[in-house]
Design an enzyme around this catalytic site. Structure first.
Site, PDB file in Angstrom:
ATOM      1  N   LYS A 263       0.829  -1.202   0.000  1.00  0.00           N
ATOM      2  CA  LYS A 263       0.000   0.000   0.000  1.00  0.00           C
ATOM      3  C   LYS A 263       0.868   1.259   0.000  1.00  0.00           C
ATOM      4  O   LYS A 263       1.944   1.282   0.593  1.00  0.00           O
ATOM      5  CB  LYS A 263      -0.926  -0.018   1.211  1.00  0.00           C
ATOM      6  CG  LYS A 263      -1.909  -1.204   1.186  1.00  0.00           C
ATOM      7  CD  LYS A 263      -2.601  -1.409   2.506  1.00  0.00           C
ATOM      8  CE  LYS A 263      -1.647  -1.899   3.564  1.00  0.00           C
ATOM      9  NZ  LYS A 263      -2.337  -2.327   4.807  1.00  0.00           N
TER      10      LYS A 263
ATOM     11  N   THR B 219      -7.783   8.165   9.245  1.00  0.00           N
ATOM     12  CA  THR B 219      -7.408   6.974   8.474  1.00  0.00           C
ATOM     13  C   THR B 219      -7.202   5.760   9.375  1.00  0.00           C
ATOM     14  O   THR B 219      -6.594   4.773   8.958  1.00  0.00           O
ATOM     15  CB  THR B 219      -6.116   7.242   7.676  1.00  0.00           C
ATOM     16  OG1 THR B 219      -5.075   7.645   8.578  1.00  0.00           O
ATOM     17  CG2 THR B 219      -6.329   8.318   6.628  1.00  0.00           C
TER      18      THR B 219
ATOM     19  N   GLY C  85      -7.573   2.371  10.868  1.00  0.00           N
ATOM     20  CA  GLY C  85      -8.184   1.133  10.417  1.00  0.00           C
ATOM     21  C   GLY C  85      -8.208   0.919   8.924  1.00  0.00           C
ATOM     22  O   GLY C  85      -8.843  -0.016   8.435  1.00  0.00           O
ATOM     23  N   THR C  86      -7.490   1.753   8.176  1.00  0.00           N
ATOM     24  CA  THR C  86      -7.511   1.603   6.715  1.00  0.00           C
ATOM     25  C   THR C  86      -6.933   0.252   6.278  1.00  0.00           C
ATOM     26  O   THR C  86      -7.477  -0.399   5.385  1.00  0.00           O
ATOM     27  CB  THR C  86      -6.729   2.731   6.021  1.00  0.00           C
ATOM     28  OG1 THR C  86      -5.434   2.853   6.633  1.00  0.00           O
ATOM     29  CG2 THR C  86      -7.454   4.057   6.131  1.00  0.00           C
ATOM     30  N   GLY C  87      -5.837  -0.166   6.894  1.00  0.00           N
ATOM     31  CA  GLY C  87      -5.233  -1.440   6.506  1.00  0.00           C
ATOM     32  C   GLY C  87      -6.129  -2.618   6.816  1.00  0.00           C
ATOM     33  O   GLY C  87      -6.271  -3.543   6.002  1.00  0.00           O
ATOM     34  N   CYS C  88      -6.747  -2.594   7.994  1.00  0.00           N
ATOM     35  CA  CYS C  88      -7.686  -3.664   8.371  1.00  0.00           C
ATOM     36  C   CYS C  88      -8.843  -3.723   7.381  1.00  0.00           C
ATOM     37  O   CYS C  88      -9.228  -4.801   6.907  1.00  0.00           O
ATOM     38  CB  CYS C  88      -8.233  -3.411   9.772  1.00  0.00           C
ATOM     39  SG  CYS C  88      -6.988  -3.216  11.063  1.00  0.00           S
TER      40      CYS C  88
END
Length: 272
Positions: free
Chosen positions: A175, A208, A210-213
Site C-alpha cells: 500500500k 485513516t 483502520g484503513t489497513g484492516c
C-alpha cells in the site's frame, strides 16, 4: 440461498475503527457473513492504543475450530496476531483446515506508534504465515520489515514485493499511503509475475484509523464471494477510497474511516 462466509483472526479495537470491528463491518457492507477469532483485546480510541491484552493461543485455536466445525469458511484474513506463539497456532490451524483464500495483513504498529506485533514474531510471520497466504497486504514500513530493505522509490517497492513473495506469499499488495512524495496514492499489486499500479487521488485527512484492516477485509470478502484475486483487490481499493473520502470526523485523534460509504456510492450509482 448461498451465503459467502469470511473469518477474521485479529485483535479487538474498543474504538471500533480497526481490528475485528472494522473487519466485521466491512464484511457486512460487502454482503458477506462475518465471523471472528479474537487474538487480543486492545484498549483503543482515536487518540491511541492504551493497552494490549493478548489471549492464550489455545483460545484462538478453539475459536477457529468452532467456526470451521459448524459454519465453514470461504475466506480468511489475519490482522493483529501479536506473538510468535499465536502466529504458530494460527498457521497450524490454517494448514489443518486447508483454507486457501488467506489474506494476511501483517499488522505491526498502530497509527499512534504502539507496537502490535512483538519483534521476535516477525520471523515467525515470514516463515510460518506468509507461505500460507494467497495475498499479503503490507504498508511500506511493514514491507520494509518483511523484505529487510529500505523502500524509497517505486522500484524499491517492486523489489520488496518480490522478496516478500519469495517467502511463499502468492501475491503481494504494498500500500502507498505512507509515500507522501506523490499527489496520488499508489498501491502496488504483484501477482507473482506482473506488477500493477492501482492509483487514486490522495486525501489529506487524519481520519485513516483502520484503513489497513478495512482494505484487507474487503479483499477477503470479495474472495469469499468467488472473485478472482485481481478483481478482489480492485474492488477493495475502491471500497477503501470511498471510506477515506467520505470522512466521519469522529474523535479527537486519528478517526475511523466510513465503512458504509461504498454501499452508499453503489446506491447512488457513482462507484467506479
Amino acid at each position: 440461498m448461498t451465503v459467502a462466509r469470511a473469518l477474521t483472526i485479529a485483535g479487538s479495537d474498543s474504538g471500533g475503527g480497526a481490528g475485528i470491528q472494522a473487519d466485521i463491518k466491512t464484511f457486512q457492507e460487502l454482503k458477506v457473513f462475518g465471523m471472528s477469532a479474537i487474538t487480543a483485546v486492545t484498549v483503543q480510541n482515536t487518540l491511541g492504543v492504551h493497552g494490549v491484552y493478548p489471549l492464550p493461543p489455545e483460545a484462538v485455536a478453539e475459536q477457529m475450530n468452532a467456526v470451521e466445525e459448524d459454519i465453514g469458511v470461504d475466506a480468511v484474513k489475519t490482522g493483529m496476531l501479536f506473538s510468535a506463539d499465536i502466529i504458530e497456532t494460527v498457521a497450524n490451524r490454517l494448514e489443518a483446515f486447508g483454507w486457501n483464500n488467506v489474506v494476511v495483513d501483517p499488522v505491526m504498529i498502530a497509527k499512534g506508534g504502539a507496537q502490535l506485533l512483538e519483534k521476535e514474531a516477525i520471523e515467525a510471520m515470514k516463515s510460518r504465515l506468509l507461505p500460507l497466504a494467497l495475498i499479503v497486504t503490507p504498508n511500506i514500513p511493514e514491507a520494509e520489515a518483511l523484505a529487510g530493505m529500505k523502500i524509497v522509490s517505486l522500484q524499491d517497492r517492486c523489489e520488496a514485493a518480490t522478496k516478500i513473495a519469495d517467502w511463499g506469499a502468492k501475491m503481494v499488495v504494498i500500500k502507498g499511503g505512507h509515500d507522501m512524495t506523490t499527489e496520488l496514492a499508489v498501491d502496488l499489486f504483484f501477482d507473482g509475475t506482473c506488477f500493477t499500479m492501482l492509483e487514486d487521488r490522495r486525501i489529506t485527512t487524519k481520519h485513516t484509523h483502520g484503513t489497513g484492516c478495512t482494505y484487507s477485509a474487503a479483499i477477503a470478502a470479495e474472495l469469499a464471494k468467488g472473485a478472482a484475486p485481481n478483481e478482489a483487490v480492485r474492488t477493495a481499493r475502491h471500497y477503501i477510497q470511498a471510506a477515506i473520502e467520505e470522512t466521519l470526523s469522529l474523535g479527537g485523534g486519528n478517526g475511523p474511516t466510513n465503512h458504509w460509504a461504498y454501499r452508499q456510492r453503489q446506491k447512488d450509482g457513482v462507484v467506479r
